[in-house]
Design a protein around this motif. Structure first.
Motif, PDB file in Angstrom:
ATOM      1  N   ARG A  88       0.838  -1.204   0.000  1.00 52.68           N
ATOM      2  CA  ARG A  88       0.000   0.000   0.000  1.00 52.68           C
ATOM      3  C   ARG A  88       0.870   1.250   0.000  1.00 52.68           C
ATOM      4  O   ARG A  88       1.904   1.283   0.658  1.00 52.68           O
ATOM      5  CB  ARG A  88      -0.918   0.038   1.230  1.00 52.68           C
ATOM      6  N   PRO A  89       0.458   2.306  -0.717  1.00 55.78           N
ATOM      7  CA  PRO A  89       1.240   3.548  -0.745  1.00 55.78           C
ATOM      8  C   PRO A  89       1.299   4.219   0.629  1.00 55.78           C
ATOM      9  O   PRO A  89       0.307   4.237   1.356  1.00 55.78           O
ATOM     10  CB  PRO A  89       0.468   4.443  -1.719  1.00 55.78           C
ATOM     11  N   PHE A  90       2.462   4.761   0.964  1.00 64.45           N
ATOM     12  CA  PHE A  90       2.646   5.524   2.198  1.00 64.45           C
ATOM     13  C   PHE A  90       2.910   6.985   1.833  1.00 64.45           C
ATOM     14  O   PHE A  90       2.078   7.852   2.080  1.00 64.45           O
ATOM     15  CB  PHE A  90       3.774   4.915   3.023  1.00 64.45           C
ATOM     16  N   HIS A  91       4.057   7.269   1.213  1.00 63.54           N
ATOM     17  CA  HIS A  91       4.361   8.644   0.805  1.00 63.54           C
ATOM     18  C   HIS A  91       5.527   8.641  -0.174  1.00 63.54           C
ATOM     19  O   HIS A  91       6.247   7.648  -0.298  1.00 63.54           O
ATOM     20  CB  HIS A  91       4.698   9.516   2.025  1.00 63.54           C
ATOM     21  N   ASP A  92       5.737   9.759  -0.855  1.00 66.91           N
ATOM     22  CA  ASP A  92       6.912   9.964  -1.693  1.00 66.91           C
ATOM     23  C   ASP A  92       8.029  10.512  -0.816  1.00 66.91           C
ATOM     24  O   ASP A  92       7.782  11.041   0.274  1.00 66.91           O
ATOM     25  CB  ASP A  92       6.619  10.969  -2.816  1.00 66.91           C
ATOM     26  N   VAL A 101       8.763  17.386   2.966  1.00 67.16           N
ATOM     27  CA  VAL A 101       7.555  17.240   3.777  1.00 67.16           C
ATOM     28  C   VAL A 101       6.592  16.324   3.041  1.00 67.16           C
ATOM     29  O   VAL A 101       6.292  16.542   1.864  1.00 67.16           O
ATOM     30  CB  VAL A 101       6.898  18.610   4.061  1.00 67.16           C
ATOM     31  N   ALA A 102       6.144  15.282   3.727  1.00 66.33           N
ATOM     32  CA  ALA A 102       5.237  14.295   3.148  1.00 66.33           C
ATOM     33  C   ALA A 102       3.951  14.250   3.951  1.00 66.33           C
ATOM     34  O   ALA A 102       3.944  14.548   5.146  1.00 66.33           O
ATOM     35  CB  ALA A 102       5.890  12.913   3.153  1.00 66.33           C
ATOM     36  N   GLY A 103       2.884  13.846   3.299  1.00 66.63           N
ATOM     37  CA  GLY A 103       1.611  13.667   3.976  1.00 66.63           C
ATOM     38  C   GLY A 103       1.048  12.296   3.695  1.00 66.63           C
ATOM     39  O   GLY A 103       1.306  11.711   2.642  1.00 66.63           O
ATOM     40  N   HIS A 104       0.281  11.782   4.652  1.00 69.35           N
ATOM     41  CA  HIS A 104      -0.367  10.485   4.469  1.00 69.35           C
ATOM     42  C   HIS A 104      -1.686  10.471   5.240  1.00 69.35           C
ATOM     43  O   HIS A 104      -1.685  10.517   6.481  1.00 69.35           O
ATOM     44  CB  HIS A 104       0.526   9.346   4.974  1.00 69.35           C
ATOM     45  N   PRO A 105      -2.818  10.430   4.520  1.00 72.01           N
ATOM     46  CA  PRO A 105      -4.099  10.280   5.209  1.00 72.01           C
ATOM     47  C   PRO A 105      -4.307   8.809   5.586  1.00 72.01           C
ATOM     48  O   PRO A 105      -4.054   7.918   4.776  1.00 72.01           O
ATOM     49  CB  PRO A 105      -5.120  10.732   4.160  1.00 72.01           C
ATOM     50  N   CYS A 106      -4.711   8.559   6.816  1.00 68.57           N
ATOM     51  CA  CYS A 106      -4.931   7.195   7.291  1.00 68.57           C
ATOM     52  C   CYS A 106      -6.261   7.183   8.042  1.00 68.57           C
ATOM     53  O   CYS A 106      -6.336   7.649   9.179  1.00 68.57           O
ATOM     54  CB  CYS A 106      -3.790   6.764   8.204  1.00 68.57           C
ATOM     55  N   ALA A 107      -7.297   6.688   7.362  1.00 61.24           N
ATOM     56  CA  ALA A 107      -8.658   6.723   7.907  1.00 61.24           C
ATOM     57  C   ALA A 107      -8.984   8.166   8.290  1.00 61.24           C
ATOM     58  O   ALA A 107      -8.872   9.054   7.464  1.00 61.24           O
ATOM     59  CB  ALA A 107      -8.811   5.752   9.063  1.00 61.24           C
ATOM     60  N   ASP A 109      -7.259  10.001  10.366  1.00 62.88           N
ATOM     61  CA  ASP A 109      -6.050  10.672  10.839  1.00 62.88           C
ATOM     62  C   ASP A 109      -5.238  11.219   9.668  1.00 62.88           C
ATOM     63  O   ASP A 109      -5.274  10.683   8.567  1.00 62.88           O
ATOM     64  CB  ASP A 109      -5.172   9.701  11.631  1.00 62.88           C
ATOM     65  N   LEU A 110      -4.465  12.264   9.939  1.00 67.86           N
ATOM     66  CA  LEU A 110      -3.546  12.810   8.947  1.00 67.86           C
ATOM     67  C   LEU A 110      -2.139  12.784   9.525  1.00 67.86           C
ATOM     68  O   LEU A 110      -1.889  13.315  10.608  1.00 67.86           O
ATOM     69  CB  LEU A 110      -3.915  14.244   8.557  1.00 67.86           C
ATOM     70  N   TYR A 111      -1.245  12.130   8.803  1.00 70.17           N
ATOM     71  CA  TYR A 111       0.172  12.065   9.164  1.00 70.17           C
ATOM     72  C   TYR A 111       0.918  13.067   8.296  1.00 70.17           C
ATOM     73  O   TYR A 111       0.788  13.045   7.073  1.00 70.17           O
ATOM     74  CB  TYR A 111       0.735  10.669   8.901  1.00 70.17           C
ATOM     75  N   ARG A 112       1.715  13.942   8.930  1.00 66.33           N
ATOM     76  CA  ARG A 112       2.543  14.897   8.200  1.00 66.33           C
ATOM     77  C   ARG A 112       3.972  14.698   8.671  1.00 66.33           C
ATOM     78  O   ARG A 112       4.273  14.861   9.857  1.00 66.33           O
ATOM     79  CB  ARG A 112       2.095  16.329   8.481  1.00 66.33           C
ATOM     80  N   ARG A 128       3.925  14.419  12.633  1.00 60.76           N
ATOM     81  CA  ARG A 128       2.835  14.977  13.436  1.00 60.76           C
ATOM     82  C   ARG A 128       1.581  14.237  13.012  1.00 60.76           C
ATOM     83  O   ARG A 128       1.250  14.198  11.822  1.00 60.76           O
ATOM     84  CB  ARG A 128       2.711  16.481  13.177  1.00 60.76           C
ATOM     85  N   VAL A 129       0.899  13.616  13.951  1.00 60.13           N
ATOM     86  CA  VAL A 129      -0.286  12.811  13.667  1.00 60.13           C
ATOM     87  C   VAL A 129      -1.472  13.461  14.355  1.00 60.13           C
ATOM     88  O   VAL A 129      -1.470  13.641  15.572  1.00 60.13           O
ATOM     89  CB  VAL A 129      -0.120  11.362  14.172  1.00 60.13           C
ATOM     90  N   ARG A 130      -2.476  13.806  13.547  1.00 56.65           N
ATOM     91  CA  ARG A 130      -3.682  14.430  14.106  1.00 56.65           C
ATOM     92  C   ARG A 130      -4.915  13.706  13.599  1.00 56.65           C
ATOM     93  O   ARG A 130      -4.994  13.328  12.440  1.00 56.65           O
ATOM     94  CB  ARG A 130      -3.764  15.893  13.686  1.00 56.65           C
TER      95      ARG A 130
END
Length: 146
Positions: A88-92, A101-107, A109-112, A128-130
């Motif tokens: 599954r893709p995570f980030h570039d 700086v990379a971002g990854h939406p997970c359900a 939550d947003l991972y930056r 940073r996970v919010r």
């Protein structure tokens, strides 16, 4: 060059063994933890690098073994396409400037994640996970071993 060290080929830079020191802070509760261990980047037959991290995670005084595996696949112009172990893709990841700086939406939550390279043997990530139930900061320092 400033405070960042440019990396023309991320896969070549990451290859090898790294010591890992990570702090984890839950900003909502104030709880803190830490991980210490090793990350090894080794070539995969299909191309790219297999990232395997293992060590000990201590959370609220309780230590337990922890590990994870990621795949770093070749991207254009020395970059990488980072994927979870199952593909599954995570980030570039583009470290040509020494910072990314990379971002990854997970359900919900947003991972930056911010990646910074200090020199040939040291780099850092700060995630940073919010989300509705998460407000975390994970800071990881990597130092080349050997």
């Amino acid at each position: 060059m400033g405070e960042f060290w440019p990396v023309p080929d991320v896969l070549a830079y990451l290859a090898g063994r790294w010591s890992v020191a990570r702090s984890v802070r839950d900003l909502a509760s104030g709880a803190q933890g830490e991980f210490s261990g090793t990350t090894v980047f080794r070539p995969e037959e299909a191309g790219g690098q297999l990232h395997h991290e293992s060590g000990t995670f201590v959370w609220q005084g309780v230590a337990r073994p922890a590990e994870r595996t990621l795949r770093f696949l070749p991207g254009p112009d020395g970059t990488a396409d980072v994927r979870f172990a199952d593909g599954r893709p995570f980030h570039d990841l583009d470290l040509t400037s020494g910072r990314y700086v990379a971002g990854h939406p997970c359900a919900a939550d947003l991972y930056r994640g911010e990646f910074t390279v200090r020199d040939a043997d040291h780099w850092r990530t700060v995630w940073r996970v919010r989300g509705p139930a998460k407000d975390l900061v994970l800071r990881t320092d990597y130092a080349r071993v050997g």
